[in-house]
Design a protein around this motif. Structure first.
Motif, PDB file in Angstrom:
ATOM      1  N   ALA A   1      48.270  40.974  48.992  1.00  0.00           N
ATOM      2  CA  ALA A   1      47.525  40.098  49.897  1.00  0.00           C
ATOM      3  C   ALA A   1      46.136  39.931  49.318  1.00  0.00           C
ATOM      4  O   ALA A   1      45.555  40.884  48.790  1.00  0.00           O
ATOM      5  N   ARG A   2      45.602  38.716  49.406  1.00  0.00           N
ATOM      6  CA  ARG A   2      44.260  38.451  48.868  1.00  0.00           C
ATOM      7  C   ARG A   2      43.595  37.350  49.674  1.00  0.00           C
ATOM      8  O   ARG A   2      44.257  36.634  50.417  1.00  0.00           O
ATOM      9  N   HIS A   3      42.291  37.276  49.521  1.00  0.00           N
ATOM     10  CA  HIS A   3      41.587  36.110  50.062  1.00  0.00           C
ATOM     11  C   HIS A   3      40.517  35.699  49.066  1.00  0.00           C
ATOM     12  O   HIS A   3      40.031  36.490  48.258  1.00  0.00           O
ATOM     13  N   TYR A   4      40.215  34.421  49.114  1.00  0.00           N
ATOM     14  CA  TYR A   4      39.170  33.817  48.288  1.00  0.00           C
ATOM     15  C   TYR A   4      38.070  33.340  49.225  1.00  0.00           C
ATOM     16  O   TYR A   4      38.333  32.865  50.309  1.00  0.00           O
ATOM     17  N   ASP A   5      36.826  33.421  48.771  1.00  0.00           N
ATOM     18  CA  ASP A   5      35.718  32.839  49.569  1.00  0.00           C
ATOM     19  C   ASP A   5      35.160  31.651  48.837  1.00  0.00           C
ATOM     20  O   ASP A   5      35.303  31.475  47.673  1.00  0.00           O
TER      21      ASP A   5
ATOM     22  N   SER B   1      40.298  40.193  41.284  1.00  0.00           N
ATOM     23  CA  SER B   1      41.526  39.999  40.509  1.00  0.00           C
ATOM     24  C   SER B   1      41.839  38.506  40.399  1.00  0.00           C
ATOM     25  O   SER B   1      41.647  37.738  41.331  1.00  0.00           O
ATOM     26  N   PHE B   2      42.338  38.115  39.230  1.00  0.00           N
ATOM     27  CA  PHE B   2      42.556  36.705  38.925  1.00  0.00           C
ATOM     28  C   PHE B   2      43.826  36.183  39.583  1.00  0.00           C
ATOM     29  O   PHE B   2      44.830  36.874  39.663  1.00  0.00           O
ATOM     30  N   GLY B   3      43.777  34.948  40.042  1.00  0.00           N
ATOM     31  CA  GLY B   3      44.940  34.281  40.633  1.00  0.00           C
ATOM     32  C   GLY B   3      44.827  32.780  40.509  1.00  0.00           C
ATOM     33  O   GLY B   3      44.004  32.261  39.744  1.00  0.00           O
ATOM     34  N   ALA B   4      45.642  32.075  41.264  1.00  0.00           N
ATOM     35  CA  ALA B   4      45.751  30.621  41.162  1.00  0.00           C
ATOM     36  C   ALA B   4      44.437  29.899  41.437  1.00  0.00           C
ATOM     37  O   ALA B   4      44.206  28.810  40.921  1.00  0.00           O
TER      38      ALA B   4
ATOM     39  N   THR C   1      38.230  37.422  46.212  1.00  0.00           N
ATOM     40  CA  THR C   1      37.169  38.250  46.775  1.00  0.00           C
ATOM     41  C   THR C   1      37.675  39.668  46.988  1.00  0.00           C
ATOM     42  O   THR C   1      37.029  40.631  46.583  1.00  0.00           O
ATOM     43  N   ARG C   2      38.827  39.806  47.638  1.00  0.00           N
ATOM     44  CA  ARG C   2      39.445  41.109  47.876  1.00  0.00           C
ATOM     45  C   ARG C   2      40.964  40.961  47.785  1.00  0.00           C
ATOM     46  O   ARG C   2      41.503  39.889  48.082  1.00  0.00           O
ATOM     47  N   SER C   3      41.627  42.051  47.410  1.00  0.00           N
ATOM     48  CA  SER C   3      43.089  42.066  47.416  1.00  0.00           C
ATOM     49  C   SER C   3      43.584  43.495  47.579  1.00  0.00           C
ATOM     50  O   SER C   3      42.851  44.450  47.335  1.00  0.00           O
ATOM     51  N   PHE C   4      44.840  43.632  48.025  1.00  0.00           N
ATOM     52  CA  PHE C   4      45.507  44.931  48.096  1.00  0.00           C
ATOM     53  C   PHE C   4      47.013  44.698  48.049  1.00  0.00           C
ATOM     54  O   PHE C   4      47.487  43.572  48.197  1.00  0.00           O
ATOM     55  N   TYR C   5      47.753  45.775  47.828  1.00  0.00           N
ATOM     56  CA  TYR C   5      49.205  45.725  47.694  1.00  0.00           C
ATOM     57  C   TYR C   5      49.867  46.621  48.729  1.00  0.00           C
ATOM     58  O   TYR C   5      49.321  47.645  49.129  1.00  0.00           O
TER      59      TYR C   5
END
Length: 142
Positions: free
Chosen positions: A138-142, A115-118, A123-127
């Motif tokens: 919540a999300r994280h980028y690698d 999912s696109f963000g800033a 990599t992964r996200s959930f609500y």
């Protein structure tokens, strides 16, 4: 990031019980309360939780809506939902958050990818929802 870069300073969430909301964001989400003791002592109008060094979530009591006078109609925003607030976390903190929510039986969405963000595609996200119904991603980028 330079001093000439715009940054998100804070987001104000309407909550029924600011102290309980602060405890949820501390224990379930892992954010540090700010001014909680002062709020409980009646010395501050609301507590906050720290998202990062330069960003807070303010936990405004919905009962304070009638005192919102900064703009005409500002009081009408109480209960008007923000779609969601997104927290970008390191991978380990993301996994730890998911575990803490499961331990507390806080319902969460399935994990999605890309999912696109800033910072581009996550990599992964959930609500999930906080106790006042505010939706948090919540999300994280690698």
């Amino acid at each position: 990031m330079t001093e000439h870069t715009a940054r998100l300073d804070h987001v104000v969430l309407w909550v029924r019980d600011p102290a309980a909301a602060a405890v949820f964001y501390e224990q379930a989400v892992g954010l540090t309360p700010v001014r909680l003791a002062e709020f409980i002592a009646g010395e501050e109008p609301f507590p906050s939780v720290r998202v990062s060094e330069d960003c807070l979530l303010d936990l405004m009591p919905s009962a304070a809506a009638e005192h919102m006078k900064m703009l005409p109609g500002a009081a009408d925003s109480a209960g008007h939902p923000v779609n969601h607030v997104c927290l970008a976390l390191p991978r380990g903190d993301f996994d730890a958050l998911r575990t803490r929510l499961e331990e507390r039986a806080v319902p969460a969405s399935d994990v999605t990818h890309g999912s696109f963000g800033a910072r581009g595609d996550a990599t992964r996200s959930f609500y999930f929802r906080d106790p006042d119904g505010n939706v948090v991603e919540a999300r994280h980028y690698d």
